[in-house]
Motif scaffolding. Sequence first.
Motif, PDB file in Angstrom:
ATOM      1  N   PRO A 283       0.801  -1.230   0.000  1.00  0.00           N
ATOM      2  CA  PRO A 283       0.000   0.000   0.000  1.00  0.00           C
ATOM      3  C   PRO A 283       0.832   1.278   0.000  1.00  0.00           C
ATOM      4  CG  PRO A 283      -0.190  -1.178   2.099  1.00  0.00           C
ATOM      5  CD  PRO A 283       0.553  -2.071   1.172  1.00  0.00           C
TER       6      PRO A 283
ATOM      7  N   ARG B 180       3.042   1.983  -1.985  1.00  0.00           N
ATOM      8  CA  ARG B 180       3.328   2.357  -3.376  1.00  0.00           C
ATOM      9  C   ARG B 180       2.120   2.981  -4.043  1.00  0.00           C
ATOM     10  NH1 ARG B 180       7.084  -1.069  -5.551  1.00  0.00           N
ATOM     11  NH2 ARG B 180       6.724  -0.010  -7.516  1.00  0.00           N
ATOM     12  N   ARG B 181       0.987   3.002  -3.315  1.00  0.00           N
ATOM     13  CA  ARG B 181      -0.245   3.511  -3.903  1.00  0.00           C
ATOM     14  C   ARG B 181      -0.065   4.964  -4.336  1.00  0.00           C
ATOM     15  NH1 ARG B 181      -5.544   3.428  -0.248  1.00  0.00           N
ATOM     16  NH2 ARG B 181      -4.957   1.257   0.005  1.00  0.00           N
TER      17      ARG B 181
ATOM     18  N   ARG C 171       2.800   4.915  -8.393  1.00  0.00           N
ATOM     19  CA  ARG C 171       3.129   4.082  -9.531  1.00  0.00           C
ATOM     20  C   ARG C 171       2.795   4.790 -10.827  1.00  0.00           C
ATOM     21  NH1 ARG C 171      -0.448  -0.252  -8.226  1.00  0.00           N
ATOM     22  NH2 ARG C 171      -0.303  -0.890 -10.373  1.00  0.00           N
TER      23      ARG C 171
END
Lengths: 336, 345
Positions: free
Chosen positions: A266, A268-269, A272
Motif C-alpha cells: 500500500p 506504493r499507492r 506508480r
Amino acid sequence: MSDVVLETRDLVKHFPLTRGIVFKKQYGAVQAVDGVSLQLRRGETLGIVGESGCGKSTLARLLVGLETPTSGDLFVQGKNMSKVSAEERRRGRRNIQLVMQDPYTSLNPRMTVGDIVGEPFEVHPDVLPKARRRAKVQELLDLVGLNPDHITRYPHQFSGGQRQRIGIARALALNPEIILCDEPVSALDVSIQAQVINLLEKLQKELGLSYVFIAHDLSVVRHIADRVAVMYLGKIIEIGTEDEIYDNPTHPYTQALLSAVPVPDPRRRGHRDQIVLTGDVPSPANPPSGCRFRTRCWKAQDICAEQQPLLEIRDKSGHPSACHFAEVRDVVHASE
Amino acid sequence: MSTDVNVKMEALAGVDPDALPLQVKDLHVEFRTRNGIAHAVNGVSFDLRAGETRAILGESGCGKSVTAQAIMGILDTPPGFITGGEILYRGVDLLKLPESERRKVRANRVAMIFQDALSALNPVFTVGFQLAELFRKHRGMSRQDAKARAVELLDLVKIPAAKQRVNDYPHQFSGGMRQRVMIAMALALDPEVLIADEPTTALDVTVQAQIMALLAELQRERNMGLVLITHDMGVVADVADRISVMYAGRVIEEAGVNDIYANPAHPYTKGLLESIPRLDLKGHELSAIKGLPPMLTNIPPGCAFNPRCGYAQDVCRQDPAPPLYQVSPSRTAACHFWKEVKGDE
C-alpha cells in the motif's frame, strides 16, 4: 544449437470462419497465432504472457501437437515435426507434455489416480513393461508430494492443489524433457499456488526439465521464468530475459500490461506510473493493419498503420521489441 | 442525480442518519447439508464508514461471499441459514425487517456487484431494459423516462455510444463492458453502500485497472462506502482503507491497510503475504503455507488455522478459539501469539 530443445519458426494457426451448411464458404479467419518464432533452451523456463484472446493457449496446443499449424515449422529437439513420419511424431510427443489449467475438468472423474497417472503408458506401451507400471506411478505420486497409497482414490477425493499435482505427475510419466504449463496455477488459491510453484521449481532442478510457462499473471511468470515473451493478438510483441522485460520494457503494450498489475504494497499507492489503456482488444478475425496494438496505443503514428513493426533489436531496445518507437520505460519501480 | 423531480427514495422506518451506513455484528451463517452442517460464517463483525473502502480478504471457502449474500438478503435458504448476529444499515437491523421492507434497502441503499457479469445479467433482456426496470419498479418512472436514465447511466460508466448500446443484449458486450453495465445497475439508485464481490477476478489486468479506476472515481463522487470482497492482495493494497482478513468463517485480523502489509499480526496473514510472487521483486523462494484450509463441516477446535501454523502451541488446539486481541487502538488480531508474529517495529 544443441541446447535448443524446442523451436518454432513463423508458426501460424488460422481458424477458418465459414458460412453455409452444405456449401461452406470461407469468408475470413480467426488469426489466433500469426507468425510466432521462439526458442526454448535446455533447462530454462520460457514464460508466455498475454491477455485472454491473445493466442497463448492456441500456441500451447500447437506446441504439444493438439493442433496442426496452418503454416510454419515446429522443431522438437531439432526435428521438424511436420516433416517426420507419423511414428516419429508420436515418439517426439513423448518429450513434450502438457499441464492444464483447470484441475477440476482435466482429470477424468471415473478414473482412479493410478489409472490417470498410468494412462500415458497405455498410449506409449513400449516405454515401460506392464509389471513395473504400478510401482512407477507410486514413485511419481511420491515425487509430486502425494501419498503413494492414494493410488486407488478418485479425483473428487482431492483438493484443487492436490489435483494439480496429479496433473503434474501425469505429465512427468513419460520422462519428458519439456513440460508445457498452460495457466497451471490460476485456478488455485494463493496459499496453494505457492505450493505448486515451488513444486514445479523443485522438479525442474531435480529432473533438468525445460518449461514453457503460459500465464496471464505477470507476477507468477516473473517469479518462475528465465525469459519472457509477451503476446498480443497472435504475435509476440516483445521477448527478452526476465529482467529485460520487467525492468526495462520497451513496447508500449508491455508497459501498459505491467503498470496495470497491482503491487501488494500500500505504500506504493499513487506512486506508480500507471497506464490505463482505453478500449478492448480488437477481434483476432479482423486485426488492425500494421501494428496490431496501434488502436490502443498512445504513441501511434501514421507509420504504425502502414508498416508492421518487426520483432527485432532496436536503437533504444537492447532486446527484440515489435514497436517502431520502442523505448525503455520502467513502470514497475517507477517513482519511489 | 437525486435532484431529478421524478426520483423519490422509498421511505424506511427507523433510519438514523447519524449511524454508520453498514455495521455487521457477530454474524453467524450455517449451511445445513446432507453431509452435516457447514459453519460458513462464525461471528463476523465489521463497520463501514461513508466513503470508506473495506476489503474482506480471504481464500475460497472462507465465508467472504456468504457474508455478502447475508448482507444483501440473497442467501439461498435453505440450505443457508443466518443463525445469529445483526446487520445494521444506519441503525436498522436488516435481519429483522420483513421481505417487503428489505426490498427497499436492496439496490436503493445497499447494492452489490458480482464476479461474473455474464451470469448476473439476464441474457434474454437488453441491458437497457434491465437498467430501466430499476427505475420503473423502485421509482415508479415511465418506460420512456426510465430508458433515458438507463442511457445516462451507461454514459456514466463510460460505455461508448451509450444510446445505441442500450438496446444490446449482455452477450454483445465484452467482459469489461459487462462489468461496467453491472456497476451502472448497482449505482442506478444511488446507494450508500456498494458490495463488490470479486469484481475484477474474471477480467484481464488492463481491464481490471480500468474497472478499479472507474469504481474509485464513482465512489469518490458519491462518498459511497465500498465493501470489496477479494482474494487479490494486490488489488487490496491499491484501494482499501481497512482490511478484514477471513479464515474459516472468522475475521482473524482487522486493521488499516498499511499495518497489515507492513506488519501482519496473524500467522495466516503473514503466510499469505509471503506466498505471493511479486512483480517488482525476483528470486526469493515462496514460503507456501503448508496444508489445506479446513472443511467447514469439520473446523478444528481452538484456532481454525492451528494445523497449518508454525506458531501453534497446545493452547491453540483447545477451545475456545482465540478472541480478537487489541493489537493497537485501531487493529485487532485473533492469535494468542500476535506479539511474536508481529515482532518489534
